[in-house]
Design an enzyme around this catalytic site. Structure first.
Site, mmCIF file in Angstrom:
data_model
loop_
_atom_site.group_PDB
_atom_site.id
_atom_site.type_symbol
_atom_site.label_atom_id
_atom_site.label_comp_id
_atom_site.label_asym_id
_atom_site.label_seq_id
_atom_site.Cartn_x
_atom_site.Cartn_y
_atom_site.Cartn_z
ATOM 1 N N CYS A 1 37.037 42.472 45.903
ATOM 2 C CA CYS A 1 38.154 43.353 46.226
ATOM 3 C C CYS A 1 38.336 44.506 45.249
ATOM 4 O O CYS A 1 39.346 45.155 45.240
ATOM 5 C CB CYS A 1 39.459 42.577 46.343
ATOM 6 S SG CYS A 1 40.029 41.897 44.787
ATOM 7 N N HIS B 1 45.122 53.059 38.011
ATOM 8 C CA HIS B 1 45.874 52.687 39.205
ATOM 9 C C HIS B 1 46.363 53.892 39.993
ATOM 10 O O HIS B 1 46.531 53.810 41.205
ATOM 11 C CB HIS B 1 46.998 51.721 38.836
ATOM 12 C CG HIS B 1 46.464 50.355 38.609
ATOM 13 N ND1 HIS B 1 46.195 49.877 37.349
ATOM 14 C CD2 HIS B 1 46.059 49.400 39.485
ATOM 15 C CE1 HIS B 1 45.662 48.671 37.466
ATOM 16 N NE2 HIS B 1 45.574 48.354 38.741
ATOM 17 N N ASP C 1 38.441 45.096 37.088
ATOM 18 C CA ASP C 1 38.661 44.472 35.791
ATOM 19 C C ASP C 1 37.420 43.749 35.307
ATOM 20 O O ASP C 1 37.084 43.799 34.125
ATOM 21 C CB ASP C 1 39.859 43.515 35.857
ATOM 22 C CG ASP C 1 41.161 44.263 35.660
ATOM 23 O OD1 ASP C 1 41.212 45.119 34.760
ATOM 24 O OD2 ASP C 1 42.116 44.027 36.423
HETATM 25 C C1 PEP Z 1 40.342 44.544 40.251
HETATM 26 O O1 PEP Z 1 40.572 44.397 39.039
HETATM 27 O O2 PEP Z 1 39.204 44.713 40.706
HETATM 28 C C2 PEP Z 1 41.436 44.532 41.219
HETATM 29 C C3 PEP Z 1 41.177 44.567 42.492
HETATM 30 O O3 PEP Z 1 42.698 44.516 40.733
HETATM 31 P P1 PEP Z 1 43.441 45.782 40.118
HETATM 32 O O4 PEP Z 1 42.577 46.982 40.374
HETATM 33 O O5 PEP Z 1 44.749 45.884 40.785
HETATM 34 O O6 PEP Z 1 43.525 45.447 38.684
HETATM 35 MG MG MG Z 2 42.448 43.593 38.397
#
Ligand code: PEP
Ligand code: MG
Length: 761
Positions: free
Chosen positions: A686, A373, A639
């Protein structure tokens, strides 16, 4: 050992003399002269000399009391030559009763040192480097006692900090006749680019060294108590780590924690710290001194395992310094300069968000991972980040000039002028390219064969909002609501949450915003919530699982979102949904809040869409079923890929091991796109891959029509899409994405296609 701070234990005579020598504001040379005077008087020795290392690595006699002054700046010792060279090379003290008979003794007639028998030399260490050697000599044939050795080591540390500090502020340049103590040699390190960009700035350390002004103890007894207290706190925190209490705070393995514990309880380490305090240093300076000694020795070790242990010791020393300062946050946040390039071993997302972003222009980590993150935030806010720059913390100094090239992964420290000039040129070219993106900013992203693709932004903070206009994005495809929680000191209350979401909607204007409910757990920890110990936090109690088990938080968030969107369009989605039932349950909770708002006579949103994040393989195989209940699907590829390939996105050993353009992962993505199309439910992507041109056009060829990405991706992805014939690419890759495909990735095929078609990637 004295434990009562009311009894003022005065620092030893030598320390008092040194404090006096430091008080003046003379040039560096005059200070060195005062140091050697103070040492000879306080230790009642005949000779005290300071040898400093030149950039050529020779040791130059730079100040002396007792040897002939005419030899100062003339006598040079080659690396390893004589007793002085030996001390520098081994980074250890050398204590001899009869120096002239030692086989390494090298007689220099110009110094007149032949009449001195006893010799004590200690290295002047800083940041794992040997800056020079401090020597005392006397006529009597005797060994110096332990206390004297300690005292001299302490003086050597003070000396190193003072000189480096003087050097850094530039006030005394040239005073040492060409000896440059700070690192001045240009160096280049190579790491991995986790967030693209170029930056020129000033080095700043996340965990800075102790300031020279706080080196010497006013009262030894107080420092002793502080040290014992700090060690107790440190041990308690390390014990907590090993027993798993804080396991979710870090991804470091149990093995590392065990090593920490070993060091934290190491009697020799603690003994060295106590001795250093006893010799007149503050507790912080004692930690620093012992750390320098370990560094110098471990860095010389031929054993890679031992060199790797250096990191553990560094971490431990940093923790101890923090415990001493009574701070849970890093002291590095103080004094962040303008145009700061931050150096750290690793950095959590909350730690990053704590820094002043008007000043921070780049980050370099020794560790880190592309889909952590921290990396995501850097890409979102446009701060270049290079990770896995091994060993860089041992070479960087606060205030060094830095060129950070996150296109290639290179970090240039103290760069030469020609390199800087070339770098400026590239920065200008980037500026030109950005202008080219600017020119297409307001054009819709329509492919050559007429497919309109929505390009949206991944955001999470209010400061991200201006980027919507800057990049010409079609809305916010993913608003990570937890970021706002992570930067708050306390849990945001209902009204605060409502205000934030309202401002987000205001900022977006007519453009749609998709709010994701809290995705906590994994590496996203709230400073005000106790972490729950877990073996595997990424697949543990996180995201919607917390939301369903502890519904109050989710309920309040839904309430805030509904209130914020009164009279407007509200899009909400839930993270980490694994089964259709979970989604049904989460949606029911949301619907209940809508009913509640309605029964209270509140203005409702004029349109509500509740969607699901698809980020687990199990939900991918239930995609058509979940479409019965969800208004839209948003594929969280970060994820989904982590779970699909069973590769922890935060683990540097595995996070880049698998290519998301592998036929197997593309099959599952195509399966999702086709499932949604059959159910007539809009689907978007996303994850981070949506922001990379090669990946983005492949996703579009698979059938995705909306991509949400970091701001830096929008220009390049739009440029690629404008030149793309989707049908042609689809025809090219479809035969490659089969159940019996033997390809490791379709990447090269897509790249080749782009070359043929003139698609900028
Ligand atoms: C993902 O997992 O692709 C996502 C967009 O959520 P995050 O990266 O915040 O886990
Ligand atoms: Mg995610």
């Amino acid at each position: 050992m004295s434990q009562d701070p009311n009894i003022v234990t005065r620092p030893p005579v030598l320390m008092r003399a040194i404090r006096k020598a430091m008080a003046g504001t003379e040039s560096v040379q005059e200070r060195l002269d005062h140091f050697v005077d103070a040492i000879t008087e306080a230790m009642t020795v005949k000779v005290a000399s300071i040898y400093l290392r030149r950039p050529s690595r020779e040791l130059e006699l730079s100040a002396t009391r007792g040897l002939k002054k005419s030899a100062v700046h003339k006598t040079l010792m080659a690396p390893g030559e004589g007793l002085v060279g030996h001390v520098a090379q081994t980074a250890r003290p050398l204590n001899l009763a009869e120096a002239p008979s030692h086989p390494l003794f090298s007689y220099r007639p110009e110094t007149g040192e032949d009449k001195y028998n006893s010799f004590l030399g200690v290295p002047i260490l800083r940041g794992g480097r040997t800056l020079g050697v401090l020597v005392v000599q006397s006529e009597a044939q005797r060994n110096f006692n332990e206390e004297e050795v300690e005292d001299l080591l302490t003086v050597a540390m003070v000396l190193a900090e003072i000189i480096i500090d003087d050097e850094r502020i530039g006030g005394q340049k040239g005073a040492l006749k060409g000896i440059t103590l700070a690192q001045t040699k240009p160096e280049t390190f190579n790491g991995k680019s986790f967030a693209d960009g170029l930056a020129q700035g000033i080095a700043h350390l996340h965990v800075p060294p102790v300031a020279p002004s706080n080196l010497l103890a006013e009262n030894i007894a107080t420092e002793e108590i502080r040290l014992e207290d700090g060690i107790a706190k440190l041990r308690a925190s390390v014990d907590a780590m090993v027993s798993g209490e804080a396991a979710s705070l870090s991804r470091a393995s149990k093995e590392i924690y065990e090593t920490y514990r070993m060091f934290a309880y190491d009697r020799r380490w603690v003994q060295r710290l106590r001795e250093a305090v006893h010799s007149g240093l503050t507790a912080e300076a004692a930690v620093e001194r012992v750390r320098n000694e370990h560094r110098a020795r471990l860095m010389k070790s031929p054993d890679p395992y031992m060199r790797a242990r250096l990191h553990d010791l560094e971490d431990l020393a940093n923790r101890l310094i923090r415990a001493l300062a009574g701070e849970s946050i890093s002291p590095g946040k103080k004094g962040l300069p303008q145009n700061a390039v931050l150096f750290a071993r690793d950095l959590g997302p909350a730690e990053l968000l704590d820094y002043d972003r008007d000043k921070l222009i780049g980050i370099v980590l020794e560790e880190g991972a592309h889909s952590s993150h921290t990396a995501i935030i850097c890409r979102a806010i446009g701060i270049p980040l290079i990770g896995r720059a091994e060993g860089i913390l041992d070479r960087i100094e606060v205030g060094d000039s830095v060129l950070l090239d996150a296109e290639t992964g290179d970090i240039h420290i103290r760069p030469v002028e020609s390199l800087t000039a070339n770098f400026h040129l590239r920065m200008n070219i980037r500026g030109e390219v950005a202008k080219a993106y600017e020119a297409v900013k307001n054009l819709p992203a329509v492919t050559r064969d007429g497919r309109h693709i929505a390009l949206q932004l991944n955001a999470g903070l209010l400061v991200d909002l201006p980027q919507l206009d800057m990049a010409g994005a079609d809305g916010i495809g993913l608003f990570r609501t937890e970021f706002q929680f992570m930067v708050s000191e306390f849990m945001p209350r209902l009204q605060e949450q409502t205000d934030i979401y309202r401002k987000v909607l205001d900022g977006a204007g007519q453009r749609p915003v998709t709010f994701r409910t809290l995705d906590l757990g994994g590496d996203k920890i709230l400073p005000y919530m106790d972490p729950v110990p877990e073996e595997n936090p990424a697949i543990g109690w996180r995201a919607i699982r917390i939301g369903l088990d502890r519904p109050a938080l989710l309920r309040y968030q839904c309430r805030a979102l509904i209130a914020a969107a009164a009279g407007r369009h509200l899009r909400v989605m839930f993270p980490m949904v694994t089964t259709v039932d979970e989604f049904i349950e989460a949606r029911a909770k949301f619907d209940r809040e809508v009913k509640r708002a309605s029964s209270l006579g509140k203005t409702l949103p004029n349109k509500i869409e509740v969607g699901v994040m698809l980020e687990t393989p199990s939900l991918a195989w239930s995609v058509r079923a979940v479409c019965d209940h969800a208004d839209f699907v948003s594929v969280g590829c970060n994820d989904l890929m982590q779970f699909f390939f069973a590769a922890d996105r935060d683990n540097i050993r595995v996070s880049d091991r698998y290519d998301p353009l592998h036929p197997a992962s593309l099959s599952i993505l195509r399966f999702i796109a086709e499932g949604c199309e059959m159910e007539n439910v809009p689907v978007s992507i996303c994850g981070e891959i949506a922001g990379r041109p090669v990946e983005a056009i492949t996703l579009v060829a698979l059938g995705f029509e909306a991509l949400s990405m970091p701001v830096t991706g929008i220009g390049p992805v739009k440029a690629a899409l404008l030149a793309l014939d989707t049908q042609k690419l689809k025809e090219r890759i479809t035969p490659l994405i089969t159940i019996d495909s033997r390809l490791p990735s379709v990447r090269e095929h897509v790249r080749e296609f782009c070359m043929e078609e003139g698609i900028p990637i």
